[in-house]
Enzyme design. Structure first.
Site, short mmCIF file in Angstrom:
data_model
loop_
_atom_site.label_atom_id
_atom_site.label_comp_id
_atom_site.label_asym_id
_atom_site.label_seq_id
_atom_site.Cartn_x
_atom_site.Cartn_y
_atom_site.Cartn_z
N LYS A 13 0.83 -1.21 0.00
CA LYS A 13 0.00 0.00 0.00
C LYS A 13 0.87 1.27 0.00
O LYS A 13 0.58 2.20 -0.73
CB LYS A 13 -0.92 0.05 1.24
CG LYS A 13 -1.85 -1.14 1.38
CD LYS A 13 -2.85 -0.94 2.50
CE LYS A 13 -2.24 -0.88 3.90
NZ LYS A 13 -1.58 -2.12 4.35
N ARG A 88 -9.38 0.96 8.92
CA ARG A 88 -8.91 -0.38 9.24
C ARG A 88 -9.97 -1.16 10.00
O ARG A 88 -9.76 -2.33 10.32
CB ARG A 88 -7.66 -0.30 10.10
CG ARG A 88 -6.36 -0.55 9.35
CD ARG A 88 -5.25 -0.44 10.36
NE ARG A 88 -4.03 -1.08 9.98
CZ ARG A 88 -2.98 -0.44 9.47
NH1 ARG A 88 -3.05 0.83 9.20
NH2 ARG A 88 -1.87 -1.11 9.23
N ARG A 123 12.00 -5.13 4.44
CA ARG A 123 11.50 -3.76 4.32
C ARG A 123 12.33 -2.78 5.15
O ARG A 123 12.69 -3.07 6.29
CB ARG A 123 10.04 -3.70 4.77
CG ARG A 123 9.50 -2.29 4.78
CD ARG A 123 8.03 -2.25 4.61
NE ARG A 123 7.34 -2.43 5.87
CZ ARG A 123 6.04 -2.21 6.00
NH1 ARG A 123 5.32 -1.85 4.96
NH2 ARG A 123 5.46 -2.39 7.16
N ARG A 156 11.47 -0.97 10.77
CA ARG A 156 10.45 -0.62 11.76
C ARG A 156 10.42 -1.65 12.87
O ARG A 156 10.55 -2.85 12.61
CB ARG A 156 9.07 -0.57 11.08
CG ARG A 156 8.79 0.73 10.41
CD ARG A 156 7.58 0.68 9.54
NE ARG A 156 6.40 0.06 10.14
CZ ARG A 156 5.21 0.05 9.56
NH1 ARG A 156 5.03 0.62 8.39
NH2 ARG A 156 4.20 -0.54 10.14
N ARG A 167 0.14 -8.73 13.54
CA ARG A 167 -0.53 -7.73 12.69
C ARG A 167 -1.38 -8.41 11.62
O ARG A 167 -2.45 -7.92 11.26
CB ARG A 167 0.52 -6.81 12.06
CG ARG A 167 1.14 -5.88 13.09
CD ARG A 167 2.39 -5.21 12.59
NE ARG A 167 2.15 -4.26 11.53
CZ ARG A 167 3.07 -3.87 10.64
NH1 ARG A 167 4.28 -4.35 10.69
NH2 ARG A 167 2.77 -3.00 9.73
P1 AMP Z 1 0.93 0.94 9.09
O1 AMP Z 1 2.12 1.79 8.91
O2 AMP Z 1 -0.24 1.40 8.26
O3 AMP Z 1 1.21 -0.53 8.92
O4 AMP Z 1 0.45 1.13 10.61
C1 AMP Z 1 1.30 0.78 11.70
C2 AMP Z 1 0.50 0.68 12.97
O5 AMP Z 1 -0.13 1.94 13.25
C3 AMP Z 1 -0.63 -0.33 12.98
O6 AMP Z 1 -0.18 -1.63 13.26
C4 AMP Z 1 -1.52 0.24 14.09
O7 AMP Z 1 -0.96 -0.01 15.37
C5 AMP Z 1 -1.41 1.74 13.84
N1 AMP Z 1 -2.44 2.21 12.88
C6 AMP Z 1 -2.22 2.78 11.66
N2 AMP Z 1 -3.40 3.09 11.07
C7 AMP Z 1 -4.37 2.70 11.92
C8 AMP Z 1 -5.79 2.72 11.87
N3 AMP Z 1 -6.45 3.21 10.81
N4 AMP Z 1 -6.46 2.21 12.93
C9 AMP Z 1 -5.82 1.74 14.02
N5 AMP Z 1 -4.49 1.66 14.12
C10 AMP Z 1 -3.76 2.14 13.08
#
Ligand code: AMP
Length: 210
Positions: A13, A88, A123, A156, A167
């Site tokens: 994404k 999400r 990554r 990360r 996740r």
């Molecule tokens: P990402 O970088 O999109 O993979 O997000 C990393 C982490 O941020 C996720 O595992 C959640 O802990 C938090 N996070 C990001 N976006 C959301 C969302 N829309 N709702 C809840 N938690 C989020």
């Protein structure tokens, strides 16, 4: 055009979002990047989100909904935007509707768990601007440095294998039901994201122009 990117963590994404952002000249909004930024600068939001993000859990809906509400009010969103990592949960999607936001396209990147585990281990993200790279499939021009801003590339904390597994579980339980939610609106396009970045780009353009 208002676009939502769906798909498991590591489905591509972020990478495709950066590409679409250049292609359509609209901003990408990544709730993950906003939260990581807050964590880095030690703001109240960062403190609230820390334990969730580091354990692979979702940050509570009310917090992320507020983040998105504020961000979408910025002037650069008026001609369209790409949401990477939001919504999400069904609750977040409903909240988007309640804000009066119409979504034109939902691009859902479909990738097998095996490919995801491999991708996550390679990554690297820019510690400064958040752009993502991969040690094998999407290398930066200079090792360890971001092509765009020369920031340092890091792994990360939540890309460790155990956290990735968690996740993926959270994705299946909370986010996957959004496919059905958006399928009903007729806006959903499923994109095979198992192949190279270039191949996925081609499919993404096709879906955007359909
Ligand atoms: P990402 O970088 O999109 O993979 O997000 C990393 C982490 O941020 C996720 O595992 C959640 O802990 C938090 N996070 C990001 N976006 C959301 C969302 N829309 N709702 C809840 N938690 C989020």
């Amino acid at each position: 055009m208002n676009i939502v990117l769906l798909g498991a963590p590591g489905a591509g994404k972020g990478t495709q979002g950066e590409f679409i952002s250049e292609y359509l000249s609209i901003p990408t909004i990544s709730t993950g990047n906003i939260i990581r930024e807050a964590l880095k600068s030690g703001t109240e939001l960062g403190l609230k989100a820390k334990s969730y993000i580091n354990s692979g859990e979702l940050v509570p809906d009310e917090i992320v909904i507020e983040i998105i509400k504020e961000r979408l009010a910025d002037g650069d969103c008026k001609n369209g935007f790409i949401l990477d990592g939001f919504p999400r949960t069904i609750e977040q999607a409903v909240a988007l509707g309640e804000m009066g936001i119409i979504i034109d396209k939902v691009l859902d990147f479909d990738v097998s768990d095996n490919v995801i585990m491999k991708r996550m281990s390679g990554r690297r993200v820019c510690s400064s601007c958040g752009s993502s790279y991969h040690m094998e499939n999407n290398k930066p021009k200079e090792a360890g440095l971001c092509d765009k801003c020369k920031g340092t590339l890091i792994q990360r904390e939540d890309d460790q294998p155990e956290t990735v597994k968690k996740r993926l579980m959270v994705y299946r339980e909370k986010t996957k039901p959004l496919e059905e939610y958006y399928r009903k609106t007729g806006k959903l396009a499923i994109i095979n994201g198992n192949n190279t970045v270039g191949e996925t780009k081609k499919l993404t353009i096709k879906a955007l122009e359909a």
